[in-house]
Design an enzyme around this catalytic site. Structure first.
Site, PDB file in Angstrom:
ATOM      1  N   GLU A 225       0.862  -1.179   0.000  1.00 38.39           N
ATOM      2  CA  GLU A 225       0.000   0.000   0.000  1.00 38.39           C
ATOM      3  C   GLU A 225       0.897   1.227   0.000  1.00 38.39           C
ATOM      4  O   GLU A 225       1.956   1.238   0.644  1.00 38.39           O
ATOM      5  CB  GLU A 225      -0.913   0.029   1.223  1.00 38.39           C
ATOM      6  CG  GLU A 225      -1.749   1.291   1.297  1.00 38.39           C
ATOM      7  CD  GLU A 225      -2.914   1.223   2.270  1.00 38.39           C
ATOM      8  OE1 GLU A 225      -3.828   2.044   2.158  1.00 38.39           O
ATOM      9  OE2 GLU A 225      -2.905   0.331   3.146  1.00 38.39           O
ATOM     10  N   ASN A 558     -12.378  -3.443   1.275  1.00 43.04           N
ATOM     11  CA  ASN A 558     -11.270  -3.466   2.221  1.00 43.04           C
ATOM     12  C   ASN A 558     -11.754  -3.001   3.590  1.00 43.04           C
ATOM     13  O   ASN A 558     -12.137  -1.842   3.751  1.00 43.04           O
ATOM     14  CB  ASN A 558     -10.151  -2.528   1.751  1.00 43.04           C
ATOM     15  CG  ASN A 558      -9.081  -2.352   2.816  1.00 43.04           C
ATOM     16  OD1 ASN A 558      -8.290  -3.250   3.072  1.00 43.04           O
ATOM     17  ND2 ASN A 558      -9.057  -1.188   3.469  1.00 43.04           N
ATOM     18  N   GLU A 559     -11.796  -3.916   4.542  1.00 49.61           N
ATOM     19  CA  GLU A 559     -12.123  -3.581   5.932  1.00 49.61           C
ATOM     20  C   GLU A 559     -13.441  -2.811   6.050  1.00 49.61           C
ATOM     21  O   GLU A 559     -13.607  -1.986   6.935  1.00 49.61           O
ATOM     22  CB  GLU A 559     -11.010  -2.737   6.571  1.00 49.61           C
ATOM     23  CG  GLU A 559      -9.686  -3.436   6.701  1.00 49.61           C
ATOM     24  CD  GLU A 559      -8.673  -2.609   7.489  1.00 49.61           C
ATOM     25  OE1 GLU A 559      -8.948  -1.417   7.768  1.00 49.61           O
ATOM     26  OE2 GLU A 559      -7.602  -3.129   7.819  1.00 49.61           O
TER      27      GLU A 559
END
Length: 832
Positions: A225, A558-559
């Site tokens: 990331e 994502n999350e």
């Protein structure tokens, strides 16, 4: 998957010490009063709290102020407030809590629970639109507003009656959580007391090759990331900062288009404008040098200075033009050391009325640690410049627009089986407008669309999807791109003056979702399609890769907060990908934690939709990893597989040391054991540039000159370089009955079918040696194994593995040093 944790909770509650249970149960009250509130001192960020009373006169805190549900709306720190929570029982028998998201009271939230401990998904709505809540509920109307003294502080909330058994359950739940937190808070600094007098432990490992079972051959990978300057100024080898003049206050409030550039000399003027006919609509700003007197110098010091190596060549380029009616001419291009001494020189001519790319090569005659690039126009005139770039020719695998060789090599040395990219939080962005659009990251560099990085800086996206795919191919790793599930990060900040503009912001409007879904389908075509029939595949070919990248996995979300908004959009994307590309494995998301409503509801959704794999994330203490080695043993094998996409052991102060590295190594033995369920795993975050770090710990730290792998990096390296695809079950027996001793000893035995090698991993997180007898009836008499050992004191941040040899047989002895990871690779001579 919910049963796993609640079954464990039920068992744990049965054994919690509770002095009140010494009383005769027949002497208990049938009902009491409960008071629900949130503390005004922290704007309710610590969540919904409860107190109980027999007579409404004297109140007792339930769980010592434990927060039974917390608001998850908006940005960390500034938001996630719970103002004036109204807890009520519905006619459906459930508890419902409605609260204000801020003091204005126009934006509200709702969550429901059957027992006040297991809360379902949160819904956010505007006052006056309470019917938006799903499921709808009717309040029973038994609660009354009240002001109550709790623990010496006057609190505002609601009072109502409840059965004592309900309150007792809450107290026992809070006690369970407190006991769990104590166990998970175990650290090696307590080992001198915890293990006082502990003698060396004897361990016998009985391996059963006849019971071998297949496990994933993609268990160890990396997650990249762009955090901590991981891309621009890091892995991406571009040496010029703000080459596109697109920095702005949106990236960071003190930045503008001229950031990182300075003009030296009095004979000219330097400005940045968004003028007419820019080089591309995605790159509207460019520099204007208005030179009255030659001798003016435009300088850029890169990211904390430019590092140059003697004898190496660097590719310089820029786009330039001369405005109508103006003059241009030659520009000298210099590379300077920190004292301004020239170490390389070339020149370009800017004379065209249209944007034209100029290129040159500079060969450096001295090593420089903090240099700069200087442009010196030789004639008076007006020069418009953009995309001023300097690249080392020596990049990873020699690619143009490539990656920093030493940093990329450190990643490649991990032997990752896959790479997840571009995030993380970067993938779903801070608000809908900031969602990472993959199409803006491909094509000519001057046409790529820069993005604000939610970690507080700028993304040029010179490191874009093509470069990510290429990096994966260079390392022999599977690409695992992650796209937003139609919603931005739930931690997105609120937009001032706009209602319900925080968090998921209502998601991408449904009337735009068809186009967004098509973007995702186009990504698969870009990776795998035929350039002759698909325009996106043609762009891949034009970038130099006519062959497909063979994309097999794609992450959606994502999350994410599992809301109705998320579910609708995720389902739409998933069904479209499954229908059109059934060969591509979709990886869903189950929130940012290993428990809680997002985890539970994410698993429920994935199971209902038959999503093939889900992405789990959790950052926990070493004590958590020690005490949860059976985490995946509890998983139902018939449900979706698991990608453990983000994890790390965190201590106070966030160091990366022997203690955290061995806690992770210990846990990875259980991940290998459960390699039939866990298909992939990756530590996070991967990279961090010194001086520009937003998150610790990280796996690899670096500056412009050095790459600094951490102790945790070597845990990943030893597992990555010594992975297998077949698990050989074993039984571990020690001569010590203590649970806390045995939890700190672990083993895993795998076979690598590519070489035939058997790999024995042994982990010791105790302060004493462990004398190990390995019984491995696999025809290995008289073999010379290679031993890799990582060990040191728990707070050691510099430890590196050693390599030696070890003579092994079907039964062999080995002493594990205190605090060590030991990998024994036994060659079997059947390499394929």
């Amino acid at each position: 998957m919910k049963w796993k944790h609640w079954a464990a909770l039920g068992a744990a509650l049965c054994f919690l010490p509770d002095m009140s249970y010494a009383q005769d149960v027949a002497n208990r009250l049938d009902s009491v009063y409960i008071f629900s509130y949130a503390t005004a001192s922290d704007a309710g960020r610590s969540g919904l709290k409860l107190a109980w009373s027999r007579d409404t006169e004297r109140w007792y805190s339930v769980g010592d102020g434990y927060g039974y549900v917390k608001s998850d709306y908006g940005a960390w720190g500034s938001e996630k407030r719970m103002i004036r929570p109204h807890l009520m029982r519905g006619t459906d028998g459930k508890w419902h809590c409605v609260w204000q998201l801020n003091e204005e009271g126009k934006e509200l939230a709702h969550a429901a629970s059957a027992d006040l401990t297991d809360w379902k998904r949160q819904t956010y709505f505007l006052k006056g639109n309470e019917r938006q809540i799903k499921p709808e509920f009717t309040p029973a109307g038994h609660e009354q507003p009240a002001s109550v003294w709790v623990e010496g502080t006057l609190q505002q909330g609601y009072v109502q009656k409840a059965a004592w058994t309900e309150v007792d359950h809450l107290i026992r739940f809070a006690n369970y959580r407190a006991n769990k937190a104590r166990m998970e808070g175990e650290q090696t600094v307590q080992d001198a007391e915890r293990f006082a007098g502990l003698k060396e432990v004897n361990l016998q490992v009985d391996v059963h090759p006849d019971k071998a079972r297949p496990i994933s051959d993609k268990l160890i990978g990396v997650f990249f990331e762009d955090i901590n300057y991981g891309a621009d100024g890091g892995l991406y080898a571009e040496l010029i900062q703000n080459r596109d003049f697109e920095y702005s206050s949106a990236d960071r409030k003190e930045w503008n288009g001229a950031y990182a550039w300075t003009l030296e000399g009095d004979g000219g003027k330097f400005t940045v404008e968004a003028g007419t006919e820019p080089i591309h609509a995605n790159n509207p700003h460019y520099a204007i040098l208005d030179i009255h007197q030659p001798g003016v110098m435009l300088k850029n010091t890169g990211y904390d200075g430019i590092v140059l190596k003697k004898g190496e060549k660097y590719d310089f380029s820029l786009f330039g033009r001369i405005p109508a009616g103006k003059k241009g001419g030659k520009i000298h291009v210099l590379l300077l050391d920190k004292d301004g001494k020239e170490v390389a020189r070339t020149s370009v001519k800017i004379t065209s009325a249209n944007w034209k790319k100029q290129q040159a090569v500079l060969k450096v005659n001295a090593d420089v640690n903090a240099g700069s690039l200087a442009l010196i126009p030789q004639q008076a005139g007006t020069y418009e410049l953009d995309m001023i770039s300097l690249f080392p020719q020596h990049t990873f695998h020699g690619h143009t627009n490539g990656l920093r060789a030493d940093l990329a090599q450190a990643i490649a040395d991990l032997h990752p089986r896959f790479v997840r990219f571009p995030g993380g939080c970067v993938a779903h962005g801070n608000g809908i407008a900031n969602i990472y659009d993959w199409k803006g990251s491909i094509g000519p560099l001057e046409a790529r669309k820069p993005l604000r990085n939610l970690w507080g800086y700028h993304q040029t996206r010179g490191l874009g999807y093509f470069e990510y795919f290429q990096f994966c191919e260079d390392m022999g790793a599977e690409p695992v791109p992650v796209v937003a599930a139609g919603v931005p990060c739930q931690n997105s900040a609120c937009i001032p003056g706009k209602l319900l503009s925080g968090g998921q912001q209502g998601g991408i409007p449904m009337e735009e979702m068809d186009a967004y879904v098509q973007d995702i389908l186009d990504l698969i075509e870009y990776a795998n399609g035929d350039p002759k029939t698909n325009k996106w595949a043609k762009m891949r070919a034009e970038a130099g890769h006519p062959e497909p990248f063979n994309l097999k996995y794609i992450g959606i979300g994502n999350e994410d907060l599992i809301t109705d908004i998320f579910e609708e959009r995720f389902t739409m994307i998933y069904e479209a990908v499954k229908k059109q590309y059934p060969e591509v494995t979709v990886i869903g998301t189950v929130g940012p934690f290993y428990e809680g409503s997002d985890y539970e509801e994410g698993w429920e959704l994935a199971t209902r939709l038959n999503v093939p794999m889900v992405d789990e994330h959790y950052y926990n203490t070493p004590g958590w990893f020690i005490n949860n080695q059976d985490f995946y043993d509890r998983y139902d094998r018939s449900k979706p597989k698991v990608y453990l996409g983000e994890y790390a052991a965190h201590l106070p102060g966030r160091p990366n040391n022997i203690e955290t590295a061995l806690a992770e190594a210990l846990y990875l033995t259980s991940v290998e054991r459960n390699g039939d369920v866990v298909q992939m795993s990756s530590y996070a975050p991967l990279l961090a540039k010194e001086g520009h770090t937003q998150w610790n710990p990280d796996l690899i730290y670096f500056n412009n000159q050095e790459v600094k792998p951490t102790v945790g990096y070597y845990t990943q390296l030893l597992y990555g370089q010594h992975t297998g695809d077949s698990y050989l079950p074993s039984e571990n027996r020690t001569d010590n009955p203590r649970a806390d001793v045995n939890k700190r000893i672990a083993s895993s035995v795998v076979r690598d079918s590519r070489t035939g090698d058997i790999i024995v991993k042994l982990v010791n997180l105790l302060p004493v040696a462990v004398n190990t007898q390995v019984n491995l009836p696999a025809g290995i008499d008289g073999k010379t194994a290679t031993l890799y050992m990582l060990s040191g004191k728990p707070d050691d941040k510099q430890a590196k593995p050693t390599e030696s040899t070890l003579e092994v047989n079907n039964a062999f002895a080995y002493q594990m040093p205190a605090y060590s990871l030991n990998v024994i690779r036994i060659p079997m001579g059947t390499e394929k």
